[in-house]
Design an enzyme around this catalytic site. Sequence first.
Site, PDB file in Angstrom:
ATOM      1  N   LYS A 127       0.860  -1.199   0.000  1.00  0.00           N
ATOM      2  CA  LYS A 127       0.000   0.000   0.000  1.00  0.00           C
ATOM      3  C   LYS A 127       0.887   1.237   0.000  1.00  0.00           C
ATOM      4  O   LYS A 127       1.762   1.391   0.848  1.00  0.00           O
ATOM      5  CB  LYS A 127      -0.919  -0.011   1.230  1.00  0.00           C
ATOM      6  N   ASP A 134      -2.873  10.069   3.600  1.00  0.00           N
ATOM      7  CA  ASP A 134      -4.271   9.659   3.717  1.00  0.00           C
ATOM      8  C   ASP A 134      -5.005  10.642   4.638  1.00  0.00           C
ATOM      9  O   ASP A 134      -4.941  10.542   5.854  1.00  0.00           O
ATOM     10  CB  ASP A 134      -4.360   8.231   4.286  1.00  0.00           C
ATOM     11  N   LYS A 149     -10.572  12.531   8.117  1.00  0.00           N
ATOM     12  CA  LYS A 149     -10.083  12.109   9.435  1.00  0.00           C
ATOM     13  C   LYS A 149      -9.992  13.322  10.349  1.00  0.00           C
ATOM     14  O   LYS A 149      -9.731  14.433   9.885  1.00  0.00           O
ATOM     15  CB  LYS A 149      -8.663  11.537   9.300  1.00  0.00           C
ATOM     16  N   ASP A 190       1.282   6.190   5.679  1.00  0.00           N
ATOM     17  CA  ASP A 190       0.347   5.254   5.058  1.00  0.00           C
ATOM     18  C   ASP A 190       0.939   4.589   3.802  1.00  0.00           C
ATOM     19  O   ASP A 190       0.243   3.907   3.061  1.00  0.00           O
ATOM     20  CB  ASP A 190      -0.972   5.979   4.721  1.00  0.00           C
ATOM     21  N   ASP A 226     -12.413   6.889   3.419  1.00  0.00           N
ATOM     22  CA  ASP A 226     -11.209   6.618   4.205  1.00  0.00           C
ATOM     23  C   ASP A 226     -10.796   5.142   4.117  1.00  0.00           C
ATOM     24  O   ASP A 226      -9.703   4.780   4.547  1.00  0.00           O
ATOM     25  CB  ASP A 226     -11.455   7.032   5.663  1.00  0.00           C
ATOM     26  N   GLU A 275      -9.645   3.627   1.688  1.00  0.00           N
ATOM     27  CA  GLU A 275      -9.104   3.815   0.338  1.00  0.00           C
ATOM     28  C   GLU A 275      -8.030   2.798  -0.009  1.00  0.00           C
ATOM     29  O   GLU A 275      -7.832   2.477  -1.174  1.00  0.00           O
ATOM     30  CB  GLU A 275      -8.553   5.247   0.202  1.00  0.00           C
ATOM     31  N   ARG A 292      -7.678  -0.401   0.400  1.00  0.00           N
ATOM     32  CA  ARG A 292      -8.127  -1.632  -0.268  1.00  0.00           C
ATOM     33  C   ARG A 292      -8.492  -1.377  -1.732  1.00  0.00           C
ATOM     34  O   ARG A 292      -8.339  -2.256  -2.568  1.00  0.00           O
ATOM     35  CB  ARG A 292      -9.300  -2.235   0.528  1.00  0.00           C
TER      36      ARG A 292
HETATM   37  N1  BES Z   1      -4.631   4.318   6.669  1.00  0.00           N
HETATM   38  C1  BES Z   1      -5.765   3.981   7.431  1.00  0.00           C
HETATM   39  C2  BES Z   1      -5.495   2.911   8.478  1.00  0.00           C
HETATM   40  C3  BES Z   1      -4.575   3.278   9.605  1.00  0.00           C
HETATM   41  C4  BES Z   1      -5.089   3.652  10.825  1.00  0.00           C
HETATM   42  C5  BES Z   1      -3.204   3.191   9.453  1.00  0.00           C
HETATM   43  C6  BES Z   1      -4.244   3.962  11.864  1.00  0.00           C
HETATM   44  C7  BES Z   1      -2.355   3.508  10.500  1.00  0.00           C
HETATM   45  C8  BES Z   1      -2.874   3.880  11.715  1.00  0.00           C
HETATM   46  C9  BES Z   1      -6.868   3.440   6.518  1.00  0.00           C
HETATM   47  O1  BES Z   1      -6.879   3.948   5.240  1.00  0.00           O
HETATM   48  C10 BES Z   1      -8.176   3.793   7.151  1.00  0.00           C
HETATM   49  O2  BES Z   1      -8.421   4.955   7.310  1.00  0.00           O
HETATM   50  N2  BES Z   1      -8.970   2.805   7.477  1.00  0.00           N
HETATM   51  C11 BES Z   1     -10.244   3.016   8.080  1.00  0.00           C
HETATM   52  C12 BES Z   1     -11.204   2.020   7.493  1.00  0.00           C
HETATM   53  C13 BES Z   1     -12.631   2.269   7.870  1.00  0.00           C
HETATM   54  C14 BES Z   1     -13.147   3.546   7.247  1.00  0.00           C
HETATM   55  C15 BES Z   1     -13.457   1.093   7.425  1.00  0.00           C
HETATM   56  C16 BES Z   1     -10.112   2.817   9.578  1.00  0.00           C
HETATM   57  O3  BES Z   1      -9.385   1.903   9.991  1.00  0.00           O
HETATM   58  O4  BES Z   1     -10.684   3.581  10.326  1.00  0.00           O
HETATM   59 ZN    ZN Z   2      -5.022   4.603   4.490  1.00  0.00          ZN
HETATM   60 ZN    ZN Z   3      -7.952   5.761   5.059  1.00  0.00          ZN
END
Ligand code: BES
Ligand code: ZN
Ligand code: ZN
Length: 500
Positions: A265, A270, A277, A288, A347, A349, A351
């Site tokens: 990734k 992000d 966020k 990220d 968010d 994104e 995947r």
């Molecule tokens: N990049 C984040 C995941 C992340 C969170 C990485 C904390 C490092 C530390 C990812 O893109 C994300 O925002 N995921 C969301 C998914 C949700 C919207 C289903 C999450 O984990 O909140």
């Molecule tokens: Zn992310």
């Molecule tokens: Zn994200």
Amino acid sequence: MDIRVVYKSSFEPLSDTLILPFYEGVELSDRLISLDDSIESMISYFVREEIFTGKYKEIESFRLPGEENPKNIILAGLGKEEELTLDKIRVISARAIKKAIALKSKSAEIHPVGITSEISIQESVRALVESSILQSYSFDKYKSDRRDPVLKELNILHKSKNHPKEIEAGAMEGKLLAECTVFARDLVNEPANFMTPKKLADETYKVLEDTDVDITVYGIEKIKALKMEAYMSVSNAASNEPQFIIMKYTGNQSDKDQVFGLVGKGLTYDSGGLSLKPTSSMIDMKSDMGGAASVIGAMAAISKAKLPINVVAVIAACENMIGPDSYRPGDIIGSMAGKTIEVGNTDAEGRLTLVDAIHYVIEKEKATMILDIATLTGAVLSALGTEITGVLSNDDDFYQKLQGACELSGEKIWRLPAYGPYNKLLKSDVADMKNVGGKYAGTITAGLFIKKFVQDKPWIHMDIAGTSWAEKVSDCTPKGGTGAGLRSIYFLLKDMSSSN
Ligand code: BES
Ligand code: ZN
Ligand code: ZN
């Protein structure tokens, strides 16, 4: 830090600091007794007075008068001999080196330790070198008052001519892995205003310059032509162009049908997109692209070690930004595989970028096995914390191989189930699937989403959202990017390469 392997038959001084590791109970060999005699029985004094007992993690040191070497002696406790592990060797080495630096040593020397039925001399030396280099890592490029590292040289001694090849091999491999990890950490620690997708591609060219890796980088036109609509949607509001980075390494010409597909990734930032966020979660989102950093670093290690294996690594690098061209919650987007996706949350994104990259590596590069590594879900932090990477897989043997690799790297993983019935959480009323699975089991549903795109290929998914970034200092890692996954991927590919 220079790493040298030195044959030495006596204690003639070479470095200004001598590190002496001991098991609990501290027994002095004949050689150490004669050293002790020459330094006024200081070691026996520490032992007799129980200042130093050899317990695990115990570090004591003293300075010797005079100008000649060694100027400092460091006593390092290994704990009970039968309980020694590679992890303990890493921790002790890191602490001893830290002490050497605190004593302002310019050079240090040590004999390899812990050669047991479980630990070979090569593994022991590799762990020692890895942690010695990694513990002194710091990202100080932007500090005006940065200083050059104090400790310039680590000498690994061997007293007989036995094993020199293994020692040399362990030292070389440890140095290579540590240097590639340092590279990956630097990429992660660079801020997003510097580490754009373009810059990530530039760094890939740079680090793989003298290797047999072929690099191709696609910009937006080619990404569009490949119909990577999921990936493009994520990148749509960013003014920095997405870069699709392809690294091809053919280490095994005789078996070209076997191609290992690696996918990292590579969100260089992000923000969450329109599902924005909060600042507190956004602050570390330059990290990220931790999966991409580890993949690029692993490619450097694999190619420099000339592993006999074929690997194609891809990174769908981009930024998830906000603006008039943002993709929206509620949008229905396509994907290179032709499946449609309802965007439940912008968010989620990572995947979306990964599935296009995975489809590409299977269809265009004919990958026969897939490993993806991604800072994918906050949920993995709730499940496993900051020291354990969450893993999903559709293949038990493949997973077991990763477990074996992690025993060598010292990285901790835990498998979560790719539980089929949870696919219902990804159902959409209007498209083939949604990109979010609701409030529970977020790491599993993210994995299941990716699994829909791996076809029948053996697949491993590593969620490093908890492990790729350290909020606290530990023995071998300062705060910031860790390079999580890199060394485990290297050992996995080494195990799977044709030499085995
Ligand atoms: N990049 C984040 C995941 C992340 C969170 C990485 C904390 C490092 C530390 C990812 O893109 C994300 O925002 N995921 C969301 C998914 C949700 C919207 C289903 C999450 O984990 O909140
Ligand atoms: Zn992310
Ligand atoms: Zn994200």
